[in-house]
Design a protein around this motif. Structure first.
Motif, short mmCIF file in Angstrom:
data_model
loop_
_atom_site.label_atom_id
_atom_site.label_comp_id
_atom_site.label_asym_id
_atom_site.label_seq_id
_atom_site.Cartn_x
_atom_site.Cartn_y
_atom_site.Cartn_z
N ALA A 1 0.02 -1.50 -0.29
CA ALA A 1 0.03 0.10 -0.47
C ALA A 1 0.94 1.51 0.02
O ALA A 1 0.85 2.45 -0.68
CB ALA A 1 -1.07 -0.11 1.35
N ILE A 2 1.88 1.05 0.74
CA ILE A 2 2.53 2.51 0.70
C ILE A 2 3.45 2.92 -0.34
O ILE A 2 3.23 4.06 -1.11
CB ILE A 2 3.46 2.41 2.20
CG1 ILE A 2 3.04 2.59 3.56
CG2 ILE A 2 5.31 3.34 1.94
CD1 ILE A 2 4.21 2.02 4.56
N CYS A 3 4.36 1.78 -1.43
CA CYS A 3 4.64 1.82 -2.59
C CYS A 3 3.40 1.70 -3.50
O CYS A 3 3.91 2.76 -3.85
CB CYS A 3 4.94 0.37 -2.70
SG CYS A 3 5.85 0.54 -3.85
N LEU A 4 3.01 1.78 -3.81
CA LEU A 4 1.07 2.44 -4.37
C LEU A 4 0.95 3.54 -4.04
O LEU A 4 0.79 4.33 -5.12
CB LEU A 4 0.14 0.97 -4.56
CG LEU A 4 0.33 0.02 -4.87
CD1 LEU A 4 -1.05 -0.59 -4.82
CD2 LEU A 4 1.09 0.17 -6.67
N ALA A 5 0.92 3.97 -3.01
CA ALA A 5 0.83 5.47 -3.17
C ALA A 5 2.29 6.18 -2.77
O ALA A 5 1.73 7.17 -3.67
CB ALA A 5 0.37 5.34 -0.98
N GLN A 6 2.93 5.92 -3.04
CA GLN A 6 3.96 6.28 -3.50
C GLN A 6 4.02 6.58 -4.91
O GLN A 6 4.33 7.87 -5.66
CB GLN A 6 5.21 6.14 -2.44
CG GLN A 6 6.80 6.99 -3.06
CD GLN A 6 6.88 7.76 -2.69
OE1 GLN A 6 6.47 8.07 -1.30
NE2 GLN A 6 6.97 9.30 -3.66
N GLN A 7 4.11 5.84 -5.53
CA GLN A 7 4.27 5.68 -7.35
C GLN A 7 3.21 6.94 -7.40
O GLN A 7 2.65 7.43 -8.98
CB GLN A 7 3.92 4.56 -7.35
CG GLN A 7 5.13 2.79 -7.73
CD GLN A 7 3.90 1.85 -8.40
OE1 GLN A 7 3.12 1.55 -8.97
NE2 GLN A 7 4.87 1.01 -7.73
N SER A 8 1.55 6.75 -6.37
CA SER A 8 0.98 7.57 -6.92
C SER A 8 1.30 8.95 -7.29
O SER A 8 0.53 9.79 -8.52
CB SER A 8 -0.81 7.62 -6.54
OG SER A 8 -0.94 5.93 -6.61
N PHE A 9 1.97 9.60 -5.60
CA PHE A 9 2.11 10.79 -5.69
C PHE A 9 2.94 10.98 -6.64
O PHE A 9 3.40 12.28 -6.98
CB PHE A 9 2.46 10.69 -3.99
CG PHE A 9 3.46 11.25 -3.98
CD1 PHE A 9 2.54 12.65 -3.40
CD2 PHE A 9 4.83 12.02 -3.72
CE1 PHE A 9 3.27 14.41 -2.72
CE2 PHE A 9 5.43 14.13 -3.57
CZ PHE A 9 4.72 14.51 -2.89
N ASN A 10 4.26 10.02 -6.51
CA ASN A 10 5.07 10.81 -7.82
C ASN A 10 4.54 10.81 -9.48
O ASN A 10 4.45 11.64 -10.10
CB ASN A 10 6.51 9.37 -8.19
CG ASN A 10 6.67 9.00 -7.13
OD1 ASN A 10 7.45 9.97 -6.23
ND2 ASN A 10 7.95 8.02 -6.92
N ARG A 11 3.93 10.00 -10.18
CA ARG A 11 3.39 10.20 -10.88
C ARG A 11 2.28 11.42 -10.95
O ARG A 11 2.44 12.99 -11.78
CB ARG A 11 1.65 9.67 -11.14
CG ARG A 11 2.33 8.53 -11.69
CD ARG A 11 1.37 7.00 -12.86
NE ARG A 11 0.27 7.24 -11.85
CZ ARG A 11 0.80 5.64 -10.85
NH1 ARG A 11 1.54 4.92 -11.47
NH2 ARG A 11 -0.30 5.55 -9.84
N THR A 12 1.64 11.97 -9.92
CA THR A 12 0.53 13.32 -9.51
C THR A 12 2.13 14.25 -9.44
O THR A 12 1.87 15.33 -9.99
CB THR A 12 -0.10 13.08 -8.30
OG1 THR A 12 -1.02 12.17 -8.65
CG2 THR A 12 -1.24 14.81 -8.32
N ARG A 13 3.23 14.53 -8.66
CA ARG A 13 4.74 15.31 -8.31
C ARG A 13 4.53 16.39 -10.51
O ARG A 13 4.96 17.19 -9.99
CB ARG A 13 5.17 15.24 -7.44
CG ARG A 13 5.93 15.97 -7.43
CD ARG A 13 6.99 15.82 -6.18
NE ARG A 13 7.51 14.57 -6.58
CZ ARG A 13 8.10 13.73 -5.91
NH1 ARG A 13 8.56 14.48 -4.25
NH2 ARG A 13 8.54 12.58 -6.17
N ALA A 14 4.76 14.81 -11.27
CA ALA A 14 4.87 15.20 -12.25
C ALA A 14 4.04 15.80 -13.15
O ALA A 14 4.42 16.21 -13.73
CB ALA A 14 5.48 13.65 -13.05
N MET A 15 3.41 15.42 -12.70
CA MET A 15 1.90 16.81 -13.65
C MET A 15 2.08 18.39 -13.87
O MET A 15 2.19 18.39 -12.07
CB MET A 15 0.56 15.73 -13.06
CG MET A 15 -0.02 14.75 -13.63
SD MET A 15 -1.13 14.48 -12.70
CE MET A 15 -3.27 15.16 -13.77
N SER A 16 1.54 18.93 -14.12
CA SER A 16 1.87 20.42 -14.23
C SER A 16 0.83 20.93 -13.25
O SER A 16 -0.25 19.65 -13.32
CB SER A 16 1.31 20.53 -15.88
OG SER A 16 0.33 20.45 -16.16
N SER A 17 0.47 21.68 -13.30
CA SER A 17 -0.26 22.23 -11.87
C SER A 17 -1.69 22.46 -12.75
O SER A 17 -2.39 21.96 -12.06
CB SER A 17 0.35 23.87 -11.83
OG SER A 17 0.23 24.53 -12.06
#
Length: 79
Positions: free
Chosen positions: A22-38
């Motif tokens: 769960a932690i790994c999947l959350a981190q992956q989602s966060f990284n994808r979101t962080r890479a998106m433009s505002s």
């Protein structure tokens, strides 16, 4: 308390492996979101907001049914 029979979720025992996954999947989602433009993040959030507004009555009914004591009118304001 009145029970409606609506099941909002189920809890199951969590092993250390499931917690790590769960932690790994959350981190992956966060990284994808962080890479998106505002702008793209805002677009996603606006879509989510529109979906919540479109189903506000249904969400409010679910909250009322699950609680057994809340009223729909008040829950519309919560949604």
């Amino acid at each position: 308390m009145v029970r409606s029979g609506l099941v909002a979720g189920k809890v199951r025992p969590m092993s250390a492996a499931l917690v790590e996954e769960a932690i790994c999947l959350a981190q992956q989602s966060f990284n994808r979101t962080r890479a998106m433009s505002s702008f793209d993040r805002a677009t996603v959030l606006e879509g989510l907001a529109r979906a919540l507004v479109a189903d506000a009555a249904g969400i409010a009914k679910s909250i009322v049914a699950e609680s057994g004591y809340l009223n729909e009118h008040d829950m519309l304001f919560e949604v």
